[in-house]
Design a protein around this motif. Structure first.
Motif, PDB file in Angstrom:
ATOM      1  N   ILE A 100       0.825  -1.199   0.000  1.00  0.00           N
ATOM      2  CA  ILE A 100       0.000   0.000   0.000  1.00  0.00           C
ATOM      3  C   ILE A 100       0.863   1.253   0.000  1.00  0.00           C
ATOM      4  CG2 ILE A 100      -1.823  -1.206   1.290  1.00  0.00           C
ATOM      5  CD1 ILE A 100      -1.023   0.549   3.735  1.00  0.00           C
ATOM      6  N   GLU A 101       0.239   2.361  -0.321  1.00  0.00           N
ATOM      7  CA  GLU A 101       0.804   3.692  -0.119  1.00  0.00           C
ATOM      8  C   GLU A 101      -0.288   4.485   0.589  1.00  0.00           C
ATOM      9  OE1 GLU A 101       1.787   5.123  -3.976  1.00  0.00           O
ATOM     10  OE2 GLU A 101       3.360   3.621  -4.295  1.00  0.00           O
ATOM     11  N   THR A 102       0.038   5.022   1.757  1.00  0.00           N
ATOM     12  CA  THR A 102      -0.983   5.717   2.531  1.00  0.00           C
ATOM     13  C   THR A 102      -0.411   6.961   3.174  1.00  0.00           C
ATOM     14  OG1 THR A 102      -2.700   5.458   4.239  1.00  0.00           O
ATOM     15  CG2 THR A 102      -0.574   4.386   4.658  1.00  0.00           C
ATOM     16  N   LEU A 103      -1.236   7.962   3.314  1.00  0.00           N
ATOM     17  CA  LEU A 103      -0.845   9.181   3.993  1.00  0.00           C
ATOM     18  C   LEU A 103      -1.527   9.201   5.352  1.00  0.00           C
ATOM     19  CD1 LEU A 103       0.845  11.751   3.563  1.00  0.00           C
ATOM     20  CD2 LEU A 103      -1.261  12.905   2.907  1.00  0.00           C
ATOM     21  N   PHE A 104      -0.729   9.010   6.398  1.00  0.00           N
ATOM     22  CA  PHE A 104      -1.241   9.029   7.760  1.00  0.00           C
ATOM     23  C   PHE A 104      -1.334  10.463   8.273  1.00  0.00           C
ATOM     24  CE2 PHE A 104       1.027   4.845   7.812  1.00  0.00           C
ATOM     25  CZ  PHE A 104      -0.039   4.023   8.179  1.00  0.00           C
ATOM     26  N   ALA A 105      -2.377  10.741   9.031  1.00  0.00           N
ATOM     27  CA  ALA A 105      -2.474  11.983   9.794  1.00  0.00           C
ATOM     28  C   ALA A 105      -3.126  11.640  11.127  1.00  0.00           C
ATOM     29  CB  ALA A 105      -3.280  13.039   9.049  1.00  0.00           C
ATOM     30  N   PHE A 106      -3.023  12.547  12.089  1.00  0.00           N
ATOM     31  CA  PHE A 106      -3.499  12.265  13.438  1.00  0.00           C
ATOM     32  C   PHE A 106      -4.295  13.444  13.982  1.00  0.00           C
ATOM     33  CE2 PHE A 106      -0.112   9.411  12.576  1.00  0.00           C
ATOM     34  CZ  PHE A 106      -0.513   8.226  13.167  1.00  0.00           C
ATOM     35  N   VAL A 107      -5.317  13.103  14.733  1.00  0.00           N
ATOM     36  CA  VAL A 107      -6.251  14.079  15.286  1.00  0.00           C
ATOM     37  C   VAL A 107      -5.871  14.347  16.737  1.00  0.00           C
ATOM     38  CG1 VAL A 107      -8.698  14.568  15.683  1.00  0.00           C
ATOM     39  CG2 VAL A 107      -8.009  13.156  13.743  1.00  0.00           C
ATOM     40  N   ASP A 108      -6.159  15.551  17.209  1.00  0.00           N
ATOM     41  CA  ASP A 108      -5.772  15.940  18.573  1.00  0.00           C
ATOM     42  C   ASP A 108      -6.754  15.438  19.632  1.00  0.00           C
ATOM     43  OD1 ASP A 108      -7.904  17.574  17.960  1.00  0.00           O
ATOM     44  OD2 ASP A 108      -6.916  19.447  18.570  1.00  0.00           O
ATOM     45  N   GLY A 109      -7.196  14.206  19.490  1.00  0.00           N
ATOM     46  CA  GLY A 109      -8.060  13.569  20.474  1.00  0.00           C
ATOM     47  C   GLY A 109      -7.959  12.070  20.319  1.00  0.00           C
ATOM     48  N   GLY A 110      -8.328  11.333  21.365  1.00  0.00           N
ATOM     49  CA  GLY A 110      -8.248   9.889  21.270  1.00  0.00           C
ATOM     50  C   GLY A 110      -8.485   9.214  22.604  1.00  0.00           C
ATOM     51  N   ASP A 111      -8.040   7.979  22.703  1.00  0.00           N
ATOM     52  CA  ASP A 111      -8.157   7.212  23.938  1.00  0.00           C
ATOM     53  C   ASP A 111      -7.144   7.711  24.959  1.00  0.00           C
ATOM     54  OD1 ASP A 111     -10.090   5.627  22.706  1.00  0.00           O
ATOM     55  OD2 ASP A 111      -8.636   4.111  22.077  1.00  0.00           O
ATOM     56  N   ALA A 112      -7.426   7.476  26.233  1.00  0.00           N
ATOM     57  CA  ALA A 112      -6.537   7.916  27.312  1.00  0.00           C
ATOM     58  C   ALA A 112      -5.983   6.713  28.057  1.00  0.00           C
ATOM     59  CB  ALA A 112      -7.285   8.825  28.276  1.00  0.00           C
ATOM     60  N   ILE A 113      -4.687   6.740  28.324  1.00  0.00           N
ATOM     61  CA  ILE A 113      -4.028   5.705  29.113  1.00  0.00           C
ATOM     62  C   ILE A 113      -3.400   6.351  30.339  1.00  0.00           C
ATOM     63  CG2 ILE A 113      -2.046   4.134  29.184  1.00  0.00           C
ATOM     64  CD1 ILE A 113      -2.629   3.278  26.418  1.00  0.00           C
TER      65      ILE A 113
END
Length: 282
Positions: A29-42
């Motif tokens: 594959i070829e993919t462009l990852f990006a990340f959001v300023d929210g998510g699960d908490a540990i």
């Protein structure tokens, strides 16, 4: 001891081009990852023995055993660096992201666990080393370690920067129909047609607009609600709307936070059963 904390940032695939089926059963594959300023908490603190407790909206059905990716990530680091450096931890995972949703899930949580352990016990480890250690846990884990926009090739674990694509702060809305989608069957149903690479001869943002997610069609066959979400998002006039990963979560990118927030309100009124998260790209 005060608990130390980390976030499993939601991952999105801004584009995902499937190029070939590999002999080992995986896909190139070829993919462009990006990340959001929210998510699960540990949260974790030193304890007499390892333990995992899971709470939050999407905790139901998740295993808190040693097979959980969070605990497997902890075990990988302890096996490599020793119990004298990585002591037993009592871990709490607050699951706010839907499961089997194409936005990182267990991969993001495993990467968050790894960052937490590094920050507290193994500060000398860099992102590249940590990603390499965690990569056996899943193709997305390497990207989730740094949780920064990047290009992933191979099975997604070979990462490189995309300097011309500056998306930090872009308002984003995530939408999920609260229906899990299994990754394996979606990849298996890919038509086998190579429709070309990412960004060839294109300025990054223009290339992104011309890109695609090759798993969108087989995912819709498994979960038709994805098509409904994309139709609704497209009518709200974001500059980009697409499915993430193997689904079922879709995202929309907007030029202004007010546009994103108005879209979130409208969708909540029209589809109160859908899960949404408003945020910005990291």
């Amino acid at each position: 001891m005060t608990a130390f904390q980390e976030t499993g940032w939601a991952k999105i695939n801004l584009a995902l081009h499937v190029r070939a089926r590999r002999a080992d059963g995986y896909h190139a594959i070829e993919t462009l990852f990006a990340f959001v300023d929210g998510g699960d908490a540990i949260a974790a603190e030193v304890a007499d023995a390892d333990s995992l407790a899971i709470d939050g909206e999407f905790a139901d059905g998740l295993s808190a055993s040693g097979d959980n990716l969070v605990m497997r990530g902890l075990a990988l680091l302890r096996d490599l660096y020793g119990a004298d450096r990585v002591p037993p931890l009592a871990v709490n995972l607050t699951k706010t992201l839907p499961v089997a949703a194409g936005i990182g899930g267990g991969s993001a949580d495993a990467a968050a666990m790894a960052r937490l352990v590094r920050r507290r016990f193994l500060p000398e480890i860099g992102d590249a080393t940590l990603a390499r250690i965690m990569s056996p846990l899943g193709a997305d884990v390497a990207a989730c370690v740094a949780s920064e926009t990047c290009l992933g090739v191979g099975t997604g674990e070979e990462l490189s920067a995309v300097p011309g694509l500056r998306l930090g702060g872009t308002p984003v809305l995530l939408v999920n129909p609260r229906q899990p989608v299994a990754t394996g069957p979606v990849f298996a149903a890919w038509e086998g047609i190579d429709r070309g690479p990412l960004f060839t001869g294109a300025e990054p943002r223009a290339g992104l607009l011309g890109a695609r997610n090759d798993l969108q069609r087989p995912a819709i066959a498994q979960c038709p609600a994805i098509a409904d979400i994309l139709l609704e998002l497209g009518a709200l006039r974001p500059w980009l709307a697409r499915m993430s990963g193997s689904g079922a979560t879709c995202f929309a990118l907007f030029d202004a936070a007010a546009e994103r927030d108005a879209a979130a309100v409208l969708l909540a009124e029209r589809h109160p059963g859908w899960w949404t998260m408003a945020g910005a790209l990291k």
